[in-house]
Design a protein around this motif. Sequence first.
Motif, PDB file in Angstrom:
ATOM      1  N   PRO A  74       0.797  -1.229   0.000  1.00 30.58           N
ATOM      2  CA  PRO A  74       0.000   0.000   0.000  1.00 30.58           C
ATOM      3  C   PRO A  74       0.831   1.282   0.000  1.00 30.58           C
ATOM      4  N   THR A  82      -6.501   7.606  -1.392  1.00 32.82           N
ATOM      5  CA  THR A  82      -7.283   8.252  -0.328  1.00 32.82           C
ATOM      6  C   THR A  82      -7.236   9.773  -0.403  1.00 32.82           C
ATOM      7  N   PHE A  90     -13.307   3.649  -3.826  1.00 35.60           N
ATOM      8  CA  PHE A  90     -12.458   2.608  -3.233  1.00 35.60           C
ATOM      9  C   PHE A  90     -13.031   2.151  -1.885  1.00 35.60           C
ATOM     10  N   ASN A 117      -9.445  -0.890   6.503  1.00 33.35           N
ATOM     11  CA  ASN A 117      -8.838   0.377   6.905  1.00 33.35           C
ATOM     12  C   ASN A 117      -9.560   1.524   6.204  1.00 33.35           C
ATOM     13  N   LEU A 118     -10.146   2.417   7.000  1.00 34.11           N
ATOM     14  CA  LEU A 118     -10.919   3.507   6.412  1.00 34.11           C
ATOM     15  C   LEU A 118     -10.154   4.822   6.482  1.00 34.11           C
ATOM     16  N   SER A 119     -10.384   5.676   5.483  1.00 34.73           N
ATOM     17  CA  SER A 119      -9.790   7.004   5.542  1.00 34.73           C
ATOM     18  C   SER A 119     -10.849   7.989   6.014  1.00 34.73           C
ATOM     19  N   ASP A 179      -6.617   2.228  15.082  1.00 34.61           N
ATOM     20  CA  ASP A 179      -5.449   1.557  14.490  1.00 34.61           C
ATOM     21  C   ASP A 179      -4.156   2.294  14.830  1.00 34.61           C
ATOM     22  N   ASP A 180      -3.080   1.533  14.955  1.00 31.24           N
ATOM     23  CA  ASP A 180      -1.737   2.095  15.188  1.00 31.24           C
ATOM     24  C   ASP A 180      -1.700   2.971  16.431  1.00 31.24           C
ATOM     25  N   ARG A 203       2.689  -1.874  16.068  1.00 32.60           N
ATOM     26  CA  ARG A 203       3.752  -2.868  16.189  1.00 32.60           C
ATOM     27  C   ARG A 203       5.070  -2.288  16.692  1.00 32.60           C
ATOM     28  N   GLU A 236      -0.482  -5.574  17.556  1.00 34.05           N
ATOM     29  CA  GLU A 236      -0.025  -5.802  16.180  1.00 34.05           C
ATOM     30  C   GLU A 236       1.438  -6.237  16.195  1.00 34.05           C
ATOM     31  N   GLY A 237       1.862  -6.855  15.118  1.00 35.54           N
ATOM     32  CA  GLY A 237       3.296  -7.102  14.916  1.00 35.54           C
ATOM     33  C   GLY A 237       3.881  -8.208  15.775  1.00 35.54           C
ATOM     34  N   ILE A 238       3.072  -9.222  16.128  1.00 34.06           N
ATOM     35  CA  ILE A 238       3.600 -10.357  16.909  1.00 34.06           C
ATOM     36  C   ILE A 238       4.419 -11.245  15.969  1.00 34.06           C
ATOM     37  N   GLU A 239       5.710 -11.313  16.238  1.00 32.75           N
ATOM     38  CA  GLU A 239       6.608 -12.039  15.328  1.00 32.75           C
ATOM     39  C   GLU A 239       7.192 -13.308  15.937  1.00 32.75           C
ATOM     40  N   GLY A 257       0.046 -10.716  13.548  1.00 30.60           N
ATOM     41  CA  GLY A 257       1.464 -10.591  13.216  1.00 30.60           C
ATOM     42  C   GLY A 257       1.959 -11.798  12.444  1.00 30.60           C
ATOM     43  N   PHE A 258       3.174 -11.671  11.921  1.00 32.30           N
ATOM     44  CA  PHE A 258       3.723 -12.726  11.064  1.00 32.30           C
ATOM     45  C   PHE A 258       3.775 -14.079  11.768  1.00 32.30           C
TER      46      PHE A 258
HETATM   47  P1  C2E Z   1      -1.977  -1.332   9.257  1.00 34.87           P
HETATM   48  O1  C2E Z   1      -3.451  -1.164   9.097  1.00 34.87           O
HETATM   49  O2  C2E Z   1      -1.397  -1.046  10.600  1.00 34.87           O
HETATM   50  O3  C2E Z   1      -1.684  -2.812   8.790  1.00 34.87           O
HETATM   51  C1  C2E Z   1      -0.717  -3.641   9.360  1.00 34.87           C
HETATM   52  C2  C2E Z   1       0.561  -3.640   8.573  1.00 34.87           C
HETATM   53  O4  C2E Z   1       1.564  -4.322   9.306  1.00 34.87           O
HETATM   54  C3  C2E Z   1       0.449  -4.376   7.241  1.00 34.87           C
HETATM   55  O5  C2E Z   1       1.348  -3.760   6.317  1.00 34.87           O
HETATM   56  C4  C2E Z   1       0.971  -5.766   7.595  1.00 34.87           C
HETATM   57  O6  C2E Z   1       1.464  -6.488   6.489  1.00 34.87           O
HETATM   58  C5  C2E Z   1       2.080  -5.404   8.549  1.00 34.87           C
HETATM   59  N1  C2E Z   1       2.372  -6.488   9.494  1.00 34.87           N
HETATM   60  C6  C2E Z   1       1.516  -7.404   9.971  1.00 34.87           C
HETATM   61  N2  C2E Z   1       2.118  -8.243  10.847  1.00 34.87           N
HETATM   62  C7  C2E Z   1       3.397  -7.832  10.938  1.00 34.87           C
HETATM   63  C8  C2E Z   1       4.536  -8.299  11.694  1.00 34.87           C
HETATM   64  O7  C2E Z   1       4.471  -9.260  12.473  1.00 34.87           O
HETATM   65  N3  C2E Z   1       5.706  -7.636  11.528  1.00 34.87           N
HETATM   66  C9  C2E Z   1       5.809  -6.559  10.692  1.00 34.87           C
HETATM   67  N4  C2E Z   1       7.010  -5.979  10.587  1.00 34.87           N
HETATM   68  N5  C2E Z   1       4.764  -6.090   9.961  1.00 34.87           N
HETATM   69  C10 C2E Z   1       3.572  -6.716  10.080  1.00 34.87           C
HETATM   70  P2  C2E Z   1       0.837  -3.325   4.893  1.00 34.87           P
HETATM   71  O8  C2E Z   1      -0.086  -4.357   4.335  1.00 34.87           O
HETATM   72  O9  C2E Z   1       2.055  -2.933   4.140  1.00 34.87           O
HETATM   73  O10 C2E Z   1      -0.050  -2.052   5.203  1.00 34.87           O
HETATM   74  C11 C2E Z   1       0.529  -0.864   5.665  1.00 34.87           C
HETATM   75  C12 C2E Z   1      -0.551   0.142   5.965  1.00 34.87           C
HETATM   76  O11 C2E Z   1      -1.223   0.539   4.761  1.00 34.87           O
HETATM   77  C13 C2E Z   1      -1.660  -0.412   6.840  1.00 34.87           C
HETATM   78  O12 C2E Z   1      -1.207  -0.417   8.166  1.00 34.87           O
HETATM   79  C14 C2E Z   1      -2.777   0.583   6.573  1.00 34.87           C
HETATM   80  O13 C2E Z   1      -2.619   1.745   7.371  1.00 34.87           O
HETATM   81  C15 C2E Z   1      -2.530   0.941   5.106  1.00 34.87           C
HETATM   82  N6  C2E Z   1      -3.519   0.237   4.266  1.00 34.87           N
HETATM   83  C16 C2E Z   1      -3.491  -1.026   3.785  1.00 34.87           C
HETATM   84  N7  C2E Z   1      -4.607  -1.300   3.081  1.00 34.87           N
HETATM   85  C17 C2E Z   1      -5.377  -0.180   3.141  1.00 34.87           C
HETATM   86  C18 C2E Z   1      -6.680   0.179   2.626  1.00 34.87           C
HETATM   87  O14 C2E Z   1      -7.380  -0.600   1.984  1.00 34.87           O
HETATM   88  N8  C2E Z   1      -7.136   1.449   2.910  1.00 34.87           N
HETATM   89  C19 C2E Z   1      -6.403   2.337   3.642  1.00 34.87           C
HETATM   90  N9  C2E Z   1      -6.934   3.557   3.874  1.00 34.87           N
HETATM   91  N10 C2E Z   1      -5.194   2.038   4.150  1.00 34.87           N
HETATM   92  C20 C2E Z   1      -4.689   0.797   3.896  1.00 34.87           C
END
Ligand code: C2E
Length: 286
Positions: A74, A82, A90, A117-119, A179-180, A203, A236-239, A257-258
């Motif tokens: 993304p 967005t 979208f 995930n909403l904007s 979120d976050d 995370r 989030e982010g449980i590895e 998490g992964f």
């Molecule tokens: P987010 O909503 O906080 O999504 C979690 C992100 O952390 C995802 O990255 C996911 O792949 C990653 N992640 C999950 N588990 C782990 C882990 O154990 N370790 C690490 N290092 N990373 C992990 P992704 O898919 O690259 O998404 C990044 C951000 O992009 C998302 O953060 C979200 O804010 C945004 N995003 C993704 N899809 C959409 C969407 O459809 N709409 C909107 N508005 N934002 C989106």
Amino acid sequence: MYGAKQLGKNRISFADAVGGADATQDAFSRVKAAFEDAEIALHFQPILDLRAHEIVGFEALARWHHPIKGVLGPEHFIDVITQSSLSLPFGRWLVDQAGRVARRFRDAGHRVMIAINLSQDQIETGAFIEALSATRAKYALDEPFLVAEVLEATQFHDLELAASLLQEARELGAKIALDDFGTGISSITYASQLPLTTIKIDRMATRHVEVRQDRQQFISGIIHMGHAMQRSVLAEGIETQTQLDTLSAMGCDLGQGFHIGNPVDETTMFRRYLSDDTPPEYPLKH
Ligand code: C2E
Ligand code: MG
Ligand code: MG
Ligand code: MG
């Protein structure tokens, strides 16, 4: 111009970053074509109930299946969507996809939730509420199926209006997750004024939680605050297994998490969680 809307004024624009308005227009046209050609698809990451040890939902994460560059995350396109006229179409598409996937799980006997995930504008314009009602009817989903994730960093123009629209979504059965959490600046205000069901700890806070006492204290504080406000808390982010055990022992409700599961495409998700031949590590909730 950037689609039908202007970019936010108080941030460095995409145009500045990539070299002018023409480049921005190009990026917009490419992303628009990709969305229209269905090159943008959702991948799904499982969410684990840390007490019941079952998968209770999936977060939908956007990916661009680029014909030449392969699968793009993304960070390559979501801001273009967005912050342009693509945002509302979208957002409607996201809700529809969540409904379609939830319907398929229900038909197989599983009441899992799909988080999207909403904007800001998808919420503030009321487009999300409309899409939610339409999707419930289209897929005959009268039970809860959707979690709307709102970034802690979201600056609503009118917090009261946003709160009332999200309350309407709650009445239609949606859950609302912040979120976050822990990365923004308005944490406590947001957590208390929005009708949230869940707090998702970013995370960055989960990293090294198994060895860092300061992180444990921070997370423990959020868990207590969340529970005092009747909200569930997700890390989030449980590895690693050690992180999972540490967070479970601290009373955290949910994990992602992964270590629990990577985001995977829809076909892989259904094969992994709905086929009988290879049972997943964690079973799906019924
Ligand atoms: P987010 O909503 O906080 O999504 C979690 C992100 O952390 C995802 O990255 C996911 O792949 C990653 N992640 C999950 N588990 C782990 C882990 O154990 N370790 C690490 N290092 N990373 C992990 P992704 O898919 O690259 O998404 C990044 C951000 O992009 C998302 O953060 C979200 O804010 C945004 N995003 C993704 N899809 C959409 C969407 O459809 N709409 C909107 N508005 N934002 C989106
Ligand atoms: Mg999210
Ligand atoms: Mg997140
Ligand atoms: Mg995050």
